[in-house]
Design an enzyme around this catalytic site. Sequence first.
Site, mmCIF file in Angstrom:
data_model
loop_
_atom_site.group_PDB
_atom_site.id
_atom_site.type_symbol
_atom_site.label_atom_id
_atom_site.label_comp_id
_atom_site.label_asym_id
_atom_site.label_seq_id
_atom_site.Cartn_x
_atom_site.Cartn_y
_atom_site.Cartn_z
ATOM 1 N N HIS A 1 -6.673 -0.731 2.112
ATOM 2 C CA HIS A 1 -6.740 -1.300 0.829
ATOM 3 C C HIS A 1 -6.693 0.309 0.227
ATOM 4 O O HIS A 1 -7.708 0.723 -0.138
ATOM 5 C CB HIS A 1 -7.035 -3.047 0.439
ATOM 6 C CG HIS A 1 -6.961 -3.644 1.766
ATOM 7 N ND1 HIS A 1 -6.002 -4.510 1.155
ATOM 8 C CD2 HIS A 1 -7.457 -4.082 2.848
ATOM 9 C CE1 HIS A 1 -6.439 -5.833 2.273
ATOM 10 N NE2 HIS A 1 -7.277 -5.201 3.071
ATOM 11 N N HIS B 1 1.230 -0.808 -0.071
ATOM 12 C CA HIS B 1 0.045 -0.028 -0.138
ATOM 13 C C HIS B 1 1.083 1.172 -0.270
ATOM 14 O O HIS B 1 0.396 2.337 0.775
ATOM 15 C CB HIS B 1 -1.103 -0.249 1.499
ATOM 16 C CG HIS B 1 -1.588 -1.141 0.677
ATOM 17 N ND1 HIS B 1 -2.459 -1.218 1.546
ATOM 18 C CD2 HIS B 1 -2.519 -2.126 -0.070
ATOM 19 C CE1 HIS B 1 -3.367 -2.260 1.738
ATOM 20 N NE2 HIS B 1 -3.342 -2.637 0.979
HETATM 21 C C1 LIG Z 1 0.117 -7.485 -4.561
HETATM 22 C C2 LIG Z 1 -0.680 -6.146 -4.415
HETATM 23 C C3 LIG Z 1 -1.953 -6.684 -3.367
HETATM 24 C C4 LIG Z 1 -2.818 -5.957 -3.337
HETATM 25 N N1 LIG Z 1 -4.046 -6.008 -3.113
HETATM 26 C C5 LIG Z 1 -5.303 -4.846 -3.075
HETATM 27 C C6 LIG Z 1 -6.658 -5.717 -2.107
HETATM 28 O O1 LIG Z 1 -6.159 -6.975 -2.537
HETATM 29 N N2 LIG Z 1 -7.475 -4.194 -2.243
HETATM 30 C C7 LIG Z 1 -7.037 -3.411 -2.518
HETATM 31 O O2 LIG Z 1 -7.926 -2.212 -2.566
HETATM 32 N N3 LIG Z 1 -5.438 -2.626 -2.858
HETATM 33 C C8 LIG Z 1 -4.650 -3.653 -3.179
HETATM 34 N N4 LIG Z 1 -3.346 -3.256 -3.770
HETATM 35 C C9 LIG Z 1 -3.429 -2.313 -3.608
HETATM 36 C C10 LIG Z 1 -3.630 -1.291 -4.991
HETATM 37 O O3 LIG Z 1 -3.972 -2.254 -6.053
HETATM 38 C C11 LIG Z 1 -2.511 -0.424 -5.753
HETATM 39 O O4 LIG Z 1 -2.848 0.478 -4.708
HETATM 40 C C12 LIG Z 1 -3.582 0.539 -6.406
HETATM 41 O O5 LIG Z 1 -4.387 -0.608 -7.758
HETATM 42 C C13 LIG Z 1 -2.626 1.664 -7.085
HETATM 43 O O6 LIG Z 1 -3.119 2.126 -7.824
HETATM 44 P P1 LIG Z 1 -2.660 3.517 -9.599
HETATM 45 O O7 LIG Z 1 -3.034 3.904 -10.330
HETATM 46 O O8 LIG Z 1 -1.750 3.815 -8.261
HETATM 47 O O9 LIG Z 1 -1.428 3.033 -9.600
HETATM 48 P P2 LIG Z 1 -0.982 0.554 -10.744
HETATM 49 O O10 LIG Z 1 -1.966 0.189 -11.048
HETATM 50 O O11 LIG Z 1 0.497 0.230 -10.212
HETATM 51 O O12 LIG Z 1 -0.806 1.586 -11.766
HETATM 52 C C14 LIG Z 1 0.156 2.311 -12.162
HETATM 53 C C15 LIG Z 1 0.960 1.959 -14.317
HETATM 54 O O13 LIG Z 1 1.597 2.310 -14.447
HETATM 55 C C16 LIG Z 1 2.509 1.508 -15.576
HETATM 56 N N5 LIG Z 1 4.016 2.747 -15.630
HETATM 57 C C17 LIG Z 1 4.052 2.694 -14.721
HETATM 58 N N6 LIG Z 1 6.181 3.384 -14.888
HETATM 59 C C18 LIG Z 1 5.263 3.546 -16.517
HETATM 60 C C19 LIG Z 1 6.420 4.045 -17.383
HETATM 61 N N7 LIG Z 1 7.324 4.919 -17.174
HETATM 62 N N8 LIG Z 1 5.663 4.178 -18.623
HETATM 63 C C20 LIG Z 1 4.531 3.625 -19.230
HETATM 64 N N9 LIG Z 1 3.810 2.662 -18.193
HETATM 65 C C21 LIG Z 1 4.415 2.934 -16.203
HETATM 66 C C22 LIG Z 1 2.508 0.394 -14.800
HETATM 67 O O14 LIG Z 1 2.602 -0.544 -15.560
HETATM 68 C C23 LIG Z 1 0.897 0.175 -13.870
HETATM 69 O O15 LIG Z 1 0.262 0.095 -15.438
HETATM 70 C C24 LIG Z 1 -2.229 -4.467 -3.647
HETATM 71 C C25 LIG Z 1 -1.525 -3.820 -4.432
HETATM 72 C C26 LIG Z 1 -0.935 -5.117 -5.130
HETATM 73 C C27 LIG Z 1 0.639 -4.673 -5.701
#
Ligand SMILES: Cc1cc2nc3c(=O)[nH]c(=O)nc-3n(C[C@H](O)[C@H](O)[C@H](O)COP(=O)(O)OP(=O)(O)OC[C@H]3O[C@@H](n4cnc5c(N)ncnc54)[C@H](O)[C@@H]3O)c2cc1C
Length: 627
Positions: free
Chosen positions: A610, A567
């Site tokens: 989460h 997280h």
């Molecule tokens: C293993 C795991 C289990 C989890 N379990 C839960 C759960 O059960 N419930 C819950 O609510 N949360 C959970 N979380 C947390 C939650 O999923 C994340 O905090 C949330 O999805 C993050 O969203 P975001 O949009 O910030 O980033 P992300 O969804 O990580 O998106 C970032 C995106 O940017 C892309 N990217 C990165 N750098 C570049 C670049 N230079 N060029 C192009 N693309 C790029 C990546 O490939 C990715 O697709 C979990 C996380 C993980 C890793």
Amino acid sequence: MRFPYSKQGHLRFVTPLLVSLFLALHQLQHTLASPLYLDAVLSLDLEELAPAFDFIVVGGGTAGLAVASRLATNLSSTVLVIEAGSNQEDNPGVFTPGLAGSTIGSPIDWSFNTVPQTQANGRVINYPRGKGLGGSSLINFQAYTRGCAAEYAAWASLGGSGWDWNSLKVYFKKSGKLHPPTGNSQNEHVDYDSTANGASGPIDQSFPPYMAEQLAGWHQAVLSLSIPIAKDQGNGKNVGVSYIASTIDPSVHRRRTSVGYLEDNAIQPNLVVLTNAHVTRINWSPLKVYGNVVASGVTFVGGDGLPINVTASREVILSAGSVQTPQLLELSGVGDPAILTPLGIPVVVNLPGVGANMQDHPMAINIYRLKPGIDSLDNLLNDPIFLATSLAEYAVGEGILTDFVYPVAFLSSSQFLSTADQQTTFNLLSASNNPWLSSKQLAATAGLLTGGSPIIEFVPANAFFGDGSRNGSSYISLAAAVQHSLSRGTIHISSTNPFNPPNINPKYLQSPADQFLLAKAGQWNRQLAALAPLAQYIDTEVVPGPLVQSQADWEAWVKATVSTEFHAIGTASMLPRADKGVVDNCLKVYGTTNVRVVDVSVVPLHLSSHMQAIAYAIAERAADLIL
Ligand SMILES: Cc1cc2nc3c(=O)[nH]c(=O)nc-3n(C[C@H](O)[C@H](O)[C@H](O)COP(=O)(O)OP(=O)(O)OC[C@H]3O[C@@H](n4cnc5c(N)ncnc54)[C@H](O)[C@@H]3O)c2cc1C
Ligand SMILES: *[C@@H]1O[C@H](CO)[C@@H](O)[C@H](O)[C@H]1NC(C)=O
Ligand SMILES: *[C@@H]1O[C@H](CO)[C@@H](O)[C@H](O)[C@H]1NC(C)=O
Ligand SMILES: *[C@@H]1O[C@H](CO)[C@@H](O)[C@H](O)[C@H]1NC(C)=O
């Protein structure tokens, strides 16, 4: 050549010819039934596709696809999403709820590691992040929670005006669609609050048709401690024990990822989704506006390894997640001169908060072997007949593969700790010693904890959740995670090479309160496992095992075992610039006219939740702010 995205029976080839037709297609927007999906393996020159896009969204992850899809509801503007990974909707490890976790370490995980954690025996800790359309919503455990209203009030009070619970509620609801429990024998006792949840958003939330009997026993054991029921983890009152919804589409029993936003909006010809394209930097216009720099676009590298520039006429939106958003800012010259200058990166905006104020939920897990005959997900690996039966059940929407997380408990300090231990905790909070922890953040956290917000989360997993030592048995893992750590980590680049991962340093156990609380949590879990409703399923404790007895033993175990609840937040915090903030309350990066961060790196103070629901709410609000 690869097959591009296929959906609803339309298998569409993307060819350079189609690419050059994009602008014409844009004018014929109503004739196309979905966004245009492109794959950079084809090494397209996007300048042929469109001279410029109004918005470029970097990262097609949880928040990225949500904000892009909402921005594209303005059919007069063009939106480009650039995602480093590929489409994974047909990956069984993604769509099968019970296989959550199986994709950790696979090609759809960036498979980061922390730097050695000095307070945790120098260990390097795995740090998974999803890679592909959907981002971390591809690999997470599907748990749907939101935290409590007081935590959003704290966020708002630190400089996030407009990010309080009542303001965000509409965005939480807009993103989701709650499917009430169906009343079958597995979820008849599950409760929910219809007023808190969305009814028509793209992200399905549902209650799986299967619940392991030992997880129901866990829930009963928690209730026997006089812990109250929290009716719904989505209504801002999260203290207590709950059965939670999961982001699963109940009509097909499949995980719902942020790709749901693309599928829900059938007509978005003005949205282009580019996969297998890694953004390496933001490009800046030579002109400044009132001293603020203006992003002209980004550079990405596709399958052929050549850099391609693409222009943004309105905004560049960073949605690369808590690890890679700060990396991209630093690679583009936005950050702390102490980080940038030694690497020879010219400072474009002096912003020392980039990559700082990182917070996570540090986690420790007790593991118990179950009695013979009690099934868990471990049996999928142990027993080929169980696997075959489970797959057959899943094919008709039943059985162990339809579920992953069900009950959870978020406990306040008085529910979890004795009066003496509460006092010890508060003494340790004030003793914490971290230059990046501002007095305002310390006061806000102390206010949350004394005010009864959750201090710890307990969550059982229906499998062995640890390193090594699992054998042909079945297990239950009892995880505990500190929700308001005062440790403050960093994520910074260590190289100008955009393909080198940044240094991830959560500084686990920097705050002595975390070690104390996780040690107490391990003891709480051991006591819980001995209570009849749960004990009837348990054979033996395998982690940490009988040698760990005193508080000192437990603290030593915490050092040896602490890991991440996945997280990470705060690496582009929404705080005043004077408080080392990175974005303002409109998500705009300070010192720029047109760069925003739309992902969970903007959350300035941790929440007892989460993170996926919050990622969607941030994206929904961002689109409203921009449009
Ligand atoms: C293993 C795991 C289990 C989890 N379990 C839960 C759960 O059960 N419930 C819950 O609510 N949360 C959970 N979380 C947390 C939650 O999923 C994340 O905090 C949330 O999805 C993050 O969203 P975001 O949009 O910030 O980033 P992300 O969804 O990580 O998106 C970032 C995106 O940017 C892309 N990217 C990165 N750098 C570049 C670049 N230079 N060029 C192009 N693309 C790029 C990546 O490939 C990715 O697709 C979990 C996380 C993980 C890793
Ligand atoms: C892309 O833009 C950068 C920065 O403006 C410039 O230095 C570079 O030459 C451009 N590359 C291409 C391939 O146009
Ligand atoms: C492995 O299983 C056997 C029982 O089948 C048990 O005696 C042994 O302790 C187990 N080891 C672990 C780590 O569970
Ligand atoms: C829709 O997009 C066009 C083109 O970018 C822009 O001029 C217009 O202001 C947008 N409308 C809204 C409501 O944002």
